[in-house]
Design an enzyme around this catalytic site. Structure first.
Site, PDB file in Angstrom:
ATOM      1  N   SER A 185       6.909  34.638 -57.516  1.00 52.89           N
ATOM      2  CA  SER A 185       5.508  34.392 -57.191  1.00 52.89           C
ATOM      3  C   SER A 185       5.197  32.943 -56.824  1.00 52.89           C
ATOM      4  CB  SER A 185       4.629  34.822 -58.357  1.00 52.89           C
ATOM      5  OG  SER A 185       4.900  34.015 -59.481  1.00 52.89           O
ATOM      6  N   HIS A 213       4.979  41.785 -57.149  1.00 53.13           N
ATOM      7  CA  HIS A 213       4.483  41.050 -55.978  1.00 53.13           C
ATOM      8  C   HIS A 213       5.051  41.601 -54.673  1.00 53.13           C
ATOM      9  CE1 HIS A 213       1.988  37.744 -57.414  1.00 53.13           C
ATOM     10  NE2 HIS A 213       2.810  37.624 -58.439  1.00 53.13           N
ATOM     11  N   LYS A 244      -2.230  44.429 -58.705  1.00 54.43           N
ATOM     12  CA  LYS A 244      -2.115  43.522 -57.549  1.00 54.43           C
ATOM     13  C   LYS A 244      -2.460  44.303 -56.268  1.00 54.43           C
ATOM     14  CE  LYS A 244       0.616  39.991 -59.772  1.00 54.43           C
ATOM     15  NZ  LYS A 244       1.528  40.202 -60.907  1.00 54.43           N
TER      16      LYS A 244
END
Ligand SMILES: *Cc1c(COP(=O)(O)O)cnc(C)c1O
Length: 399
Positions: A185, A213, A244
């Site tokens: 990240s 991610h 996310k």
């Protein structure tokens, strides 16, 4: 009373030292839904470039409608863990669509990916086994590994020579599990899964990838790192988050080989001893995975936006980390500079965050920009113009 007084003094001192080191985290208050344009309590309207809202679904009318429909038909809360009386048809349906999306055999839901990672190692491995973990893995993986008795090995970030050395060192153990984030990240780099998978085969190890991610973002259709490397169905364990790209509410999952998922349902402590996901979150989750399985519009727009933004930033003369995700790290190296620049960008209506030690290594301060499918071209351009203006004033442009 006296006891707490001493502890209070201790905490007050510690808090002051966090403050004087410049590491005190303050929270900026938002008074609108999470979206590209957000309202701050200060009254300011800003363009948001620091949410994990990769597909722009956080304020989606369709997700809100799906959540409402599930809440109307299945209620507000579950008031139970899954194995007592907390499993609805919707939970099973979401597990099935998650497994379908990733091309895996089965899936199990958690309250968060932090819990998925916290509860994955201990039920599967013991002191006879080895976990080989990337040095930059997420905190939840580090904590999960700590809860497990397996022997721990660590390799430098995405360093395949080091991974091979650790795999060699781990040959005496019964089972080996290599664990890595799909996308890291802070830099936005992708784990070299093809090489990791090949080394794992060579040295008899299983692989686990945290797709938090990368899922929804990486790969032609956003199926994550396993799609990017043609490894769908070949990785034993994937974990991920609903927090996310997939709407950003709450919730996590582990997906992979069916016997692994079956064992987690029996023994994984955050699953056994924590509440079921609420119907609204589950209903919106089902909608999201179904939608993303039939349409590639958002994934394509995110890829297009990311390509455009990073290209323009490089052309403008910024020192941008090579990225294979929707994360763009603008390197500034100096901690104070990263904070000054973020604050001046906010004055220009651009909300980004500056990161510095200990979140990133010393001397590696940066501003991290996160691109979303919901960003329109003129919003990307406004952000780039603001970066060029502020970057020029602060002397950080290369040309
Ligand atoms: C965000 C993140 C998590 C935590 O996910 P939550 O569902 O918010 O708990 C875990 N692993 C990685 C790699 C992440 O980026």
């Amino acid at each position: 009373m006296q006891t707490y007084k001493k502890f209070q003094e201790h905490l007050t001192r510690e808090l002051a030292s966090i403050q004087s080191a410049g590491l005190y985290k303050r929270e900026r208050i938002i008074t609108s839904p999470q979206a590209v344009t957000i309202a701050l309590q200060s009254g300011q309207q800003v363009l948001n470039f620091c949410a994990n809202n990769y597909l722009g679904l956080s304020d989606s009318r369709e997700l809100i409608a799906a959540a409402r429909k599930a809440m109307e038909s299945r209620g507000y809360g579950m008031s139970s863990v899954r194995f007592i009386c907390g499993t609805q048809d919707l939970h099973k349906e979401l597990e099935a669509v998650v497994a379908q999306f990733f091309g895996t055999e089965d899936a199990i839901l958690y309250a968060a990916c932090f819990d998925a990672n916290g509860g994955v190692f201990e039920p599967l491995l013991d002191e006879q086994d080895a976990i080989i973990s990337d040095a930059l893995n997420h905190a939840s993986i580090i904590d999960g590994v700590r809860l497990c008795k397996a022997v721990r090995y660590r390799y430098a970030n995405a360093d395949m020579q080091d991974l091979e050395a650790q795999l060699r060192a781990a040959q005496a153990q019964r089972f080996r599990l290599v664990v890595t984030d799909g996308v890291f990240s802070m830099d936005g780099n992708l784990a070299p899964l093809d090489k990791i998978h090949a080394l794992a085969e060579k040295y008899g190890a299983m692989v686990m990838v945290d797709e938090s991610h990368s899922a929804g973002v990486v790969g032609k259709t956003g199926r994550g790192a396993t799609e990017e490397f043609n490894l769908r169905g070949k990785i034993e364990i994937l974990t991920g988050t609903l927090g996310k790209a997939f709407g950003g509410a709450i919730g996590g999952f582990t997906t992979g080989k069916k016997e692994i998922i079956a064992m987690l349902r029996q023994r994984s402590r955050p699953y056994l001893f924590s509440n079921s996901l609420p119907p609204a979150v589950v209903g919106a989750g089902i909608y999201t995975f179904r939608y993303l399985s039939t349409s590639n519009v958002l994934q394509d727009k995110l890829h297009e936006n990311t390509r455009y933004f990073i290209g323009q930033m490089q052309q403008a003369g910024f020192d941008v980390k090579p990225s294979q995700s929707a994360i763009c790290a603008v390197m500034l190296y100096d901690a104070k500079l990263s904070q000054d620049m973020a604050s001046r960008l906010l004055d220009e209506g651009i909300y980004v965050t500056g990161f510095y030690y200990p979140v990133v290594p010393k001397g590696q301060a940066r501003i991290r920009i996160q691109i979303s499918a919901a960003h329109e071209r003129e919003q990307l351009d406004k952000c780039i113009r603001a970066f060029v203006k502020v970057g020029g004033e602060l002397g950080v442009l290369k040309n």
